[in-house]
Each structure stands twice: as C-alpha cells, then as structure tokens.
Scaffold this motif. Structure first.
Motif, short mmCIF file in Angstrom:
data_model
loop_
_atom_site.label_atom_id
_atom_site.label_comp_id
_atom_site.label_asym_id
_atom_site.label_seq_id
_atom_site.Cartn_x
_atom_site.Cartn_y
_atom_site.Cartn_z
N PHE A 1 0.83 -1.20 0.00
CA PHE A 1 0.00 0.00 0.00
C PHE A 1 0.87 1.25 0.00
CE2 PHE A 1 -2.71 3.32 1.64
CZ PHE A 1 -3.90 3.10 0.97
N ALA A 2 1.95 1.23 0.75
CA ALA A 2 2.84 2.39 0.84
C ALA A 2 3.43 2.76 -0.53
CB ALA A 2 3.96 2.12 1.83
N ASN A 3 3.53 1.78 -1.44
CA ASN A 3 4.08 2.05 -2.77
C ASN A 3 3.12 2.79 -3.68
OD1 ASN A 3 6.46 0.66 -2.09
ND2 ASN A 3 5.59 -1.28 -2.75
N VAL A 4 1.83 2.69 -3.42
CA VAL A 4 0.85 3.29 -4.33
C VAL A 4 0.07 4.45 -3.74
CG1 VAL A 4 0.58 1.15 -5.66
CG2 VAL A 4 -0.95 1.61 -3.75
N GLU A 5 0.10 4.62 -2.42
CA GLU A 5 -0.77 5.61 -1.81
C GLU A 5 -0.47 7.05 -2.23
OE1 GLU A 5 -0.60 6.16 2.43
OE2 GLU A 5 1.50 5.60 2.47
N GLU A 6 0.77 7.34 -2.61
CA GLU A 6 1.08 8.71 -3.02
C GLU A 6 0.58 9.01 -4.42
OE1 GLU A 6 5.27 9.81 -4.33
OE2 GLU A 6 5.62 8.00 -3.14
N TYR A 7 0.24 7.98 -5.18
CA TYR A 7 -0.21 8.16 -6.56
C TYR A 7 -1.72 8.01 -6.73
CZ TYR A 7 4.74 7.43 -7.30
OH TYR A 7 6.11 7.52 -7.23
N LEU A 8 -2.38 7.36 -5.78
CA LEU A 8 -3.80 7.06 -5.92
C LEU A 8 -4.60 7.61 -4.75
CD1 LEU A 8 -3.56 3.28 -6.90
CD2 LEU A 8 -3.86 5.22 -8.43
N ASP A 9 -5.86 7.86 -5.02
CA ASP A 9 -6.83 8.15 -3.96
C ASP A 9 -8.17 7.59 -4.42
OD1 ASP A 9 -6.89 11.65 -4.88
OD2 ASP A 9 -8.09 10.04 -5.68
N GLY A 10 -9.18 7.71 -3.60
CA GLY A 10 -10.46 7.11 -3.92
C GLY A 10 -11.06 7.58 -5.24
N SER A 11 -10.75 8.81 -5.63
CA SER A 11 -11.31 9.34 -6.87
C SER A 11 -10.71 8.67 -8.11
CB SER A 11 -11.11 10.85 -6.95
OG SER A 11 -9.74 11.16 -7.10
N CYS A 12 -9.64 7.91 -7.95
CA CYS A 12 -9.04 7.20 -9.07
C CYS A 12 -9.85 5.99 -9.50
CB CYS A 12 -7.63 6.75 -8.71
SG CYS A 12 -6.48 8.09 -8.44
N PHE A 13 -10.78 5.57 -8.65
CA PHE A 13 -11.57 4.38 -8.93
C PHE A 13 -12.94 4.77 -9.45
CE2 PHE A 13 -8.43 3.26 -5.80
CZ PHE A 13 -7.94 2.05 -6.28
N TYR A 14 -13.31 4.19 -10.58
CA TYR A 14 -14.61 4.45 -11.19
C TYR A 14 -15.71 3.69 -10.46
CZ TYR A 14 -18.23 4.76 -14.75
OH TYR A 14 -19.41 4.99 -15.41
N ASP A 15 -15.43 2.44 -10.13
CA ASP A 15 -16.39 1.57 -9.46
C ASP A 15 -16.58 2.03 -8.01
OD1 ASP A 15 -17.24 -0.77 -7.82
OD2 ASP A 15 -17.20 -1.80 -9.75
N THR A 16 -17.81 2.31 -7.62
CA THR A 16 -18.06 2.82 -6.26
C THR A 16 -17.72 1.80 -5.19
OG1 THR A 16 -20.39 2.22 -6.43
CG2 THR A 16 -19.80 4.50 -6.97
N ASP A 17 -17.86 0.51 -5.49
CA ASP A 17 -17.45 -0.51 -4.53
C ASP A 17 -15.94 -0.46 -4.32
OD1 ASP A 17 -20.05 -1.43 -4.19
OD2 ASP A 17 -19.84 -3.00 -5.72
N CYS A 18 -15.20 -0.25 -5.40
CA CYS A 18 -13.74 -0.15 -5.30
C CYS A 18 -13.34 1.11 -4.53
CB CYS A 18 -13.10 -0.17 -6.68
SG CYS A 18 -13.24 -1.77 -7.51
N GLN A 19 -14.09 2.20 -4.72
CA GLN A 19 -13.82 3.42 -3.95
C GLN A 19 -13.97 3.14 -2.46
OE1 GLN A 19 -16.57 6.34 -5.45
NE2 GLN A 19 -15.49 6.59 -7.38
N ALA A 20 -15.00 2.40 -2.10
CA ALA A 20 -15.25 2.08 -0.69
C ALA A 20 -14.14 1.19 -0.13
CB ALA A 20 -16.61 1.40 -0.54
N VAL A 21 -13.70 0.20 -0.90
CA VAL A 21 -12.62 -0.69 -0.45
C VAL A 21 -11.34 0.13 -0.28
CG1 VAL A 21 -11.17 -2.65 -1.08
CG2 VAL A 21 -13.64 -2.78 -1.42
N TRP A 22 -11.05 1.01 -1.23
CA TRP A 22 -9.86 1.86 -1.12
C TRP A 22 -9.93 2.69 0.16
CZ3 TRP A 22 -5.15 2.44 -3.10
CH2 TRP A 22 -4.45 3.57 -2.74
N SER A 23 -11.08 3.24 0.45
CA SER A 23 -11.24 4.06 1.65
C SER A 23 -10.93 3.27 2.91
CB SER A 23 -12.66 4.63 1.70
OG SER A 23 -12.85 5.40 2.86
N VAL A 24 -11.44 2.04 2.98
CA VAL A 24 -11.18 1.19 4.14
C VAL A 24 -9.69 0.84 4.23
CG1 VAL A 24 -11.61 -1.09 5.14
CG2 VAL A 24 -13.52 0.26 4.25
#
Length: 70
Positions: A39-62
């Motif tokens: 997770f530490a390798n990708v967190e600086e490049y991604l956030d919840g808005s990067c995910f189109y699928d709302t379920d994936c946005q929720a998983v990213w948030s958790v």
C-alpha cells in the motif's frame, strides 16, 4: 489520510467520459489485500477518486483508513 496530488498527476488530461477498467481496479485492490505492505508504494499516486467503481472506492477508503492507523 488525504495526500496532495503530485504535479505530474495534475497535468494528466481529463477524459470525458473517464476511462475505467473494473477488472483492473479489482485486481489492484486484491493485490493490496494479499500484500498490505505494498500500500505504501501506491498511496502517493492514488486516492479514492481514481476508482470508477463505487465498490472499489469504498474498499480503497477502508484500506487507506487501515493503513493510516497502522
């Protein structure tokens, strides 16, 4: 944890409609679930808005919340 977007990311063209790939989103999240240290390798490049699928946005948030709490 909200991170500021990198200048490189802000310079990417905005696509209308946005390009999305649910299988790719789910594969990324699956990899992070099986290898949480990554997770530490990708967190600086991604956030919840990067995910189109709302379920994936929720998983990213958790995942993000869990990572920030250690």
């Amino acid at each position: 944890m909200n991170k500021a977007k990198t200048p490189e990311r802000e310079s990417y063209p905005q696509l209308d409609p946005p390009v999305s790939d649910r299988a790719l989103e789910r594969a990324l999240l699956g990899a992070l679930l099986t290898h949480p240290a990554s997770f530490a390798n990708v967190e600086e490049y991604l956030d919840g808005s990067c995910f189109y699928d709302t379920d994936c946005q929720a998983v990213w948030s958790v995942l993000s919340d869990m990572h920030s709490k250690g």
